[in-house]
Design a protein around this motif. Structure first.
Motif: not given
Length: 174
Positions: A75, A154, A96
């Motif tokens: 991240k 993600d 993040y």
């Protein structure tokens, strides 16, 4: 890159179009992927393995924790910003976005328990527990998109990295 953005947009809109009762369920289920929850579950597994002198299983949980740390490092390297919305601002989330820690952690730790269930329970109990764990992992990932805290890519990235990590842990340690 354009295809990934389109995937994020189309998938997010689809998930957000689900009925409100689903949104409520997803808001609750995301809790099961909170880092402190999955790490507490892992700590319980580690303590149990140590108490029963199962060194391979102890190492599996240690490596799973290490993999979780590597996910956090990724991240920091990718530095992908989270979706911009009111929830991110309200919750004060500053980490993040890529890869999703909830998706990664739930797949690795619940997956490690799934592996143990598969090895030690017989049908139909193993099927029921494995199905429940798979549904939990999937819904945790979907919840991250539903809550607006992650892009679908993600979550997919967290699942892919989690799958590789889990495979390596099971293959090399167990």
């Amino acid at each position: 890159m354009e295809r990934l953005k389109r995937f994020d947009t189309v998938t997010s809109k689809w998930i957000l179009s689900w009925p409100s009762r689903w949104q409520s369920l997803l808001a609750g289920i995301t809790f099961l992927g909170e880092p402190w929850i999955v790490l507490a579950i892992a700590a319980g597994g580690l303590v149990s393995a140590a108490a029963s002198n199962q060194q391979a299983l102890e190492w599996a949980f240690i490596w799973a924790g290490t993999a979780y740390g590597i996910n956090t490092l990724i991240k920091q390297i990718t530095r992908r910003r989270r979706p911009h919305n009111r929830r991110i601002s309200m919750l004060g989330i500053r980490s993040y976005s890529f890869p999703s820690g909830h998706a990664f952690g739930s797949l690795v730790f619940y997956g490690l328990y799934a592996n143990l269930v598969y090895r030690h329970l017989s049908f139909p109990a193993d099927f029921a527990v494995l199905s429940a764990l798979a549904v939990i992992v999937i819904l945790i990932g979907v919840s991250r998109v539903s809550l607006g805290t992650h892009y679908p890519t993600d979550v997919v990235g967290g699942w892919l990295l989690g799958s590789v990590s889990l495979y390596l842990i099971v293959w090399l340690v167990l």
